[in-house]
Motif scaffolding. Structure first.
Motif, mmCIF file in Angstrom:
data_model
loop_
_atom_site.group_PDB
_atom_site.id
_atom_site.type_symbol
_atom_site.label_atom_id
_atom_site.label_comp_id
_atom_site.label_asym_id
_atom_site.label_seq_id
_atom_site.Cartn_x
_atom_site.Cartn_y
_atom_site.Cartn_z
ATOM 1 N N MET A 1 0.842 -1.196 0.000
ATOM 2 C CA MET A 1 0.000 0.000 0.000
ATOM 3 C C MET A 1 0.877 1.245 0.000
ATOM 4 O O MET A 1 1.790 1.385 0.796
ATOM 5 C CB MET A 1 -0.924 -0.002 1.214
ATOM 6 N N THR A 5 -2.270 6.120 -0.748
ATOM 7 C CA THR A 5 -3.552 5.412 -0.726
ATOM 8 C C THR A 5 -4.484 6.057 0.296
ATOM 9 O O THR A 5 -4.128 6.184 1.465
ATOM 10 C CB THR A 5 -3.353 3.929 -0.361
ATOM 11 N N GLN A 7 -7.135 6.605 3.167
ATOM 12 C CA GLN A 7 -7.533 5.775 4.297
ATOM 13 C C GLN A 7 -9.053 5.847 4.494
ATOM 14 O O GLN A 7 -9.712 6.779 4.027
ATOM 15 C CB GLN A 7 -6.837 6.264 5.579
#
Length: 414
Positions: A1, A5, A7
């Motif tokens: 990840m 990325t 959340q």
């Protein structure tokens, strides 16, 4: 990840594996039980005009003043993600002409939204099951709802919870009680918590529900509703309790159980974990597993005619925590493709099994040995082997009759 990325938003959750199976089990059980009681399924929008909730839940409640997700749409209208179901159901009942179906037994479930501090079993996006009877003013409606709730909890396998029950009286009883409470608490106003001082004039019944120690010593000797019940209200409550006894639903009287808003009448109830029970350990002894009451005055707050109604709701996440982890259904049949030339036959076989109600899957990737090892690892009850010659046998233990019956219905090969 990657660090880039996105959340998940705080207070939301991704549900997977045994937790998701427990969640699904709660919903499936609710759907099955509501059909037994002939509650009709309903779906409402996930957002409404803000006034639907502000008028029905009450401007002075924490939900409206602090917790609602409200926003202005492109047309400049204030909209709110639903924080509960009842207000939307009431609006739908009035605007869709559902009065023609009264008394109407409704059931729904889905996501709700409140901006509150996330904690165990409580999220900013959460899910509830909900049951309502609208247009029925008789005590039997209350009994019906509570019997349904009791059966649901039993069928979920949830134990160690008790139905706590109170009456809020009719309009006259409640108003007399409210006046006595204001007089009682006004005499000690400066010693109450800040929240209760604010509630004293707007919503004095909510002081009875305060968990603040400063308030609790004055709550203990506050006037009780039984002192103010009219004969009619007393008869109503006696009819509810005798109905519950007849239905085999165990209950306890809880005189401090209240609903603060003026449109609540008569029955108020909660299923609460027993002290020292597994349910209390999972949720905390102060938690409510399922709760509701009679809200005969709500429709009028939304501009409708006087309409009796009673309902309850329960958090799916909380119920799933009490249910515990659930494994997926056992794999009954694995179709093992031993040779790629047999893939078409395997797919036909798989379709026949599933049409026959067999929980089935296929293994068709990797070397022949790896396919077998992977198939065994899935722990199927039976393995059905397929190669270039087609299907050639079942291995495994247990009842093969259902599998044989499903295969017997296969279409003949051209």
């Amino acid at each position: 990840m990657s660090k880039n990325t996105p959340q998940a938003i705080r207070g939301t959750q991704d549900i997977f594996g045994p937790d998701a199976e427990a969640f699904a089990f709660v919903v499936e059980t609710f759907e099955r039980v509501r059909r037994l009681y002939r509650f009709r399924r309903a779906e409402m929008p996930v957002f409404e005009k803000t006034e639907v909730f502000a008028r029905s839940i009450g401007e002075t409640t924490d939900i409206v003043s602090k917790e609602m997700y409200s926003f202005e749409d492109r047309g400049g209208e204030s909209l709110t993600l639903r924080p509960e179901f009842t207000a939307g159901i009431a609006r739908a009942y009035l605007t869709n002409g559902w009065q023609q179906h009264a008394p109407l037994k409704l059931a729904t479930h889905g996501p709700l939204f409140r901006y509150e501090r996330p904690q165990k079993g409580r999220y900013r996006q959460f899910h509830q099951i909900d049951a309502e009877i609208v247009g029925a003013g008789e005590p039997q409606a209350d009994v019906e709802l509570l019997a349904m709730a009791d059966q649901l909890l039993r069928e979920l396998g949830i134990t160690g919870v008790t139905l706590q029950l109170n009456t809020l009286g009719d309009g006259d009883s409640r108003e007399a009680w409210r006046a006595a409470l204001v007089e009682h608490f006004r005499a000690v106003k400066n010693e109450l918590s800040e929240d209760s001082q604010e509630r004293l004039e707007k919503n004095p019944l909510r002081i009875l529900d305060s968990k603040d120690r400063r308030d609790q010593r004055f709550v203990a000797d506050a006037p009780r509703i039984d002192q103010f019940l009219s004969d009619e209200a007393r008869r109503f409550f006696e009819a509810v309790t005798s109905g519950l006894d007849a239905a085999g639903v165990k209950w306890q009287r809880a005189e401090s159980l209240v609903r603060g808003l003026d449109y609540y009448r008569h029955t108020a109830f909660e299923f609460v974990p027993d002290e020292g029970s597994a349910a209390a350990a999972a949720l905390g002894s102060q938690s409510t597993v399922l709760g509701g009451g009679r809200y005969d005055g709500l429709m009028e707050s939304l501009g409708g005619p006087p309409t009796p109604a009673v309902g309850w709701a329960a958090g799916i996440e909380r119920l799933a925590m009490l249910v515990g982890e659930k494994a997926p259904d056992r794999l009954e049949a694995m179709v093992l493709v031993e040779n790629d030339a047999g893939v078409a036959d395997a797919i036909e076989l798989l379709a026949s099994l599933r049409e026959g109600g067999i929980v089935a899957d296929i293994m068709a990737t990797g070397s022949p040995k790896k396919r077998y090892d992977k198939a065994v690892k899935q722990d199927p009850q039976h393995i059905l082997r397929v190669d270039e010659r087609g299907y050639h046998g079942i291995s495994g233990e247990g009842d093969t009759a259902r599998i044989v019956a499903a295969l017997a219905k296969r279409k003949p090969s051209p």
